[in-house]
Design an enzyme around this catalytic site. Structure first.
Site, PDB file in Angstrom:
ATOM      1  N   HIS A 165       0.871  -1.056   0.064  1.00 51.60           N
ATOM      2  CA  HIS A 165      -0.152  -0.031  -0.064  1.00 51.60           C
ATOM      3  C   HIS A 165       0.943   1.204  -0.178  1.00 51.60           C
ATOM      4  CE1 HIS A 165      -3.355  -2.553   1.184  1.00 51.60           C
ATOM      5  NE2 HIS A 165      -2.242  -3.251   1.905  1.00 51.60           N
ATOM      6  N   SER A 286      15.158  22.459 -14.741  1.00 53.95           N
ATOM      7  CA  SER A 286      14.259  23.318 -14.790  1.00 53.95           C
ATOM      8  C   SER A 286      14.555  24.619 -15.188  1.00 53.95           C
ATOM      9  CB  SER A 286      13.428  23.465 -13.679  1.00 53.95           C
ATOM     10  OG  SER A 286      12.677  24.531 -13.515  1.00 53.95           O
ATOM     11  N   LYS A 292      15.973  22.020  -9.524  1.00 53.62           N
ATOM     12  CA  LYS A 292      15.212  20.582  -9.835  1.00 53.62           C
ATOM     13  C   LYS A 292      16.063  19.565 -10.604  1.00 53.62           C
ATOM     14  CE  LYS A 292      10.889  20.783 -10.410  1.00 53.62           C
ATOM     15  NZ  LYS A 292      10.084  19.868  -9.997  1.00 53.62           N
ATOM     16  N   GLU A 299       9.435   9.224 -16.489  1.00 59.67           N
ATOM     17  CA  GLU A 299       7.985   9.853 -16.619  1.00 59.67           C
ATOM     18  C   GLU A 299       7.491   9.274 -18.036  1.00 59.67           C
ATOM     19  OE1 GLU A 299       8.120  13.628 -13.694  1.00 59.67           O
ATOM     20  OE2 GLU A 299       8.762  13.597 -15.699  1.00 59.67           O
TER      21      GLU A 299
END
Ligand code: ARG
Length: 472
Positions: A165, A286, A292, A299
């Site tokens: 979970h 970024s 970043k 992704e």
């Protein structure tokens, strides 16, 4: 709506009964050459096998056969040199190749299409292409397994939190986690191998749909093209696309596995987790936030699972309810397969690159491994083993220990023997000892369990089984 313009003349390949050419719109909806030129090599291989068989059976002359072989070699060379002019008016790869062959060798080219149709031709080409695609993907999946196995060996004993979970559950090792994906990819390879076995039958010679009156030898073309046998039913041969669906199904499942790993990388690389660091080569910064470091490749791999699943559902919807045999609907079978292949091949390569390059922060893994009372089960197990409690009762006692730690805001390992005694007199120092992370994982020696020595043995076995070799 403007009235559609008429093209100049009828198609030279089948224009016998046609006075006028297609409308401009027809000229856009009907062709597939932009897509199916991708399997020009398979198309030419199929034609070579067909021509050799026709000659052997005495259906075409040895002289024509020789001209066809020479001409097809020229066509292939032109395509590979980028000198071939693909013509949309000729619709598809089959007619483009044949038309150019006619320009090169004259009337003998017209004999190549004896006892054959584009219907069995395209089915043959596509099966050959998918077969090659499977072999390419198998190499890519093996490379990913190799990268995962390297990490599994390097971090076989590195303790980390195991989750259910996405809540901390029990300590496991990082190597064990990597090996879980090795197994998933092994099954993916198996699914593609099954698909390959079933698709490896020869549709060529089914002709348009009914077979042919010429004395062809379908076993010979099957052998020449590396098929196991001819397809048994000519109607099925030209209309079946379940091989493409199986390919896409296997691809969707494999992409789903990659997306799970990708998702874990996205989570693990956040500062909140800090389990691993991806290399500069597979992350982006970024333009506005200098701190970043985004896991873009992960992704995108995660997203490709959606694209590939879409390819499967798209083709499944195209072929459902199609009456036998061939219908032009079937021309829409290639884009989803090509898209899925490209996405999966790239996704596998990106994942293998990310895994090979990533650095694992063993200290962070260990620090997080105790959070969330992950060794609570070890105390419960100890109560069963050392004190003979039924597991349910042991679970209850341990629950009270966890509550005490929670109230104190400390970890289980920070409790004293005196603390434990306030809960149950049967607890003592030995109970505290099992709270150690290393002891916890080392104790999980059941087959397939996370004990480092199991993990090392499992990695070795997987290397032999899946990579066919021992560690270099
Ligand atoms: N381009 C067609 C396809 O991809 C080839 C077969 C055409 N057959 C036909 N009867 N029009 O499906």
């Amino acid at each position: 709506m403007p009235s559609p313009k008429k093209a100049k003349s009828a198609n030279t390949m089948w224009g016998g009964r046609y006075a006028a050419g297609p409308s401009e719109i027809m000229g856009r909806i009907n062709p597939s050459i932009d897509i199916d030129k991708r399997f020009y090599a398979e198309d030419i291989a199929g034609s070579l096998a067909h021509a050799a068989m026709l000659a052997k059976q005495g259906i075409i002359s040895a002289k024509d056969h020789k001209a066809i072989v020479g001409g097809l070699a020229m066509v292939k060379a032109e395509i590979e040199a980028g000198r071939f002019e693909f013509k949309t008016a000729l619709e598809d790869i089959h007619m483009n190749v044949e038309s150019r062959l006619a320009e090169l060798i004259g009337p003998a080219a017209g004999r190549l299409h004896t006892a054959r149709s584009r219907n069995d031709q395209v089915a043959t080409d596509f099966r050959l292409w998918v077969r090659n695609a499977i072999d390419t993907l198998d190499r890519a999946m093996t490379a990913l397994q190799a990268a995962l196995l390297d990490k599994a060996d390097a971090h076989a004993g590195a303790v980390m939190p195991g989750f259910t979970h996405l809540q901390p559950a029990q300590p496991v090792t990082f190597g064990h986690h990597m090996l879980a994906y090795v197994e998933m990819i092994a099954r993916d390879r198996g699914r593609f191998a099954d698909c390959r076995r079933r698709l490896n039958e020869n549709p060529l010679g089914a002709a348009a749909l009914a077979g042919t009156s010429f004395p062809i030898d379908r076993h010979a073309t099957a052998r020449a093209l590396g098929f196991d046998r001819p397809m048994a039913n000519s109607l099925d041969a030209v209309s079946a696309r379940d091989f493409a669906l199986e390919f896409l199904g296997a691809a969707a499942i494999c992409a789903g596995h990659l997306s799970r790993l990708a998702e874990e990388l996205v989570i693990w690389t956040t500062p909140q987790f800090g389990f691993v660091r991806l290399s500069d080569a597979f992350t982006t910064g970024s333009s506005i936030m200098p701190q970043k470091r985004n896991a873009d490749a992960a992704e995108l791999v995660r997203a490709k699972a959606g694209t590939i699943l879409g390819a499967f559902t798209g083709l499944a919807a195209v072929v459902k309810s199609l009456p036998l045999t061939y219908a032009k609907d079937l021309q829409e079978d290639k884009p989803p397969v090509f898209t899925a292949f490209d996405s999966l091949e790239l996704g596998l390569a990106a994942m293998a690159g990310m895994i090979a390059d990533m650095t694992v922060n063993e200290a962070a893994l260990r620090a997080r491994a105790l959070a969330g009372y992950t060794t609570a089960t070890d105390i419960a197990d100890w109560l069963v083993r050392a004190r003979g409690l039924p597991f349910r009762e042991a679970h209850h006692v341990t629950g009270r220990i966890v509550r005490l730690a929670e109230e104190r805001g400390c970890g289980l390992e920070e409790l004293s023997v005196a603390d434990l005694k306030t809960i149950d007199a049967r607890l003592d120092q030995a109970a505290l000892d099992v709270l150690s992370l290393d002891r916890s994982v080392a104790s999980r020696t059941s087959f397939g369990g996370t004990a480092p020595k199991n993990v090392r043995a499992a990695a070795k076995a997987a290397r032999r089984k899946y990579l066919g070799k021992a560690k270099p």
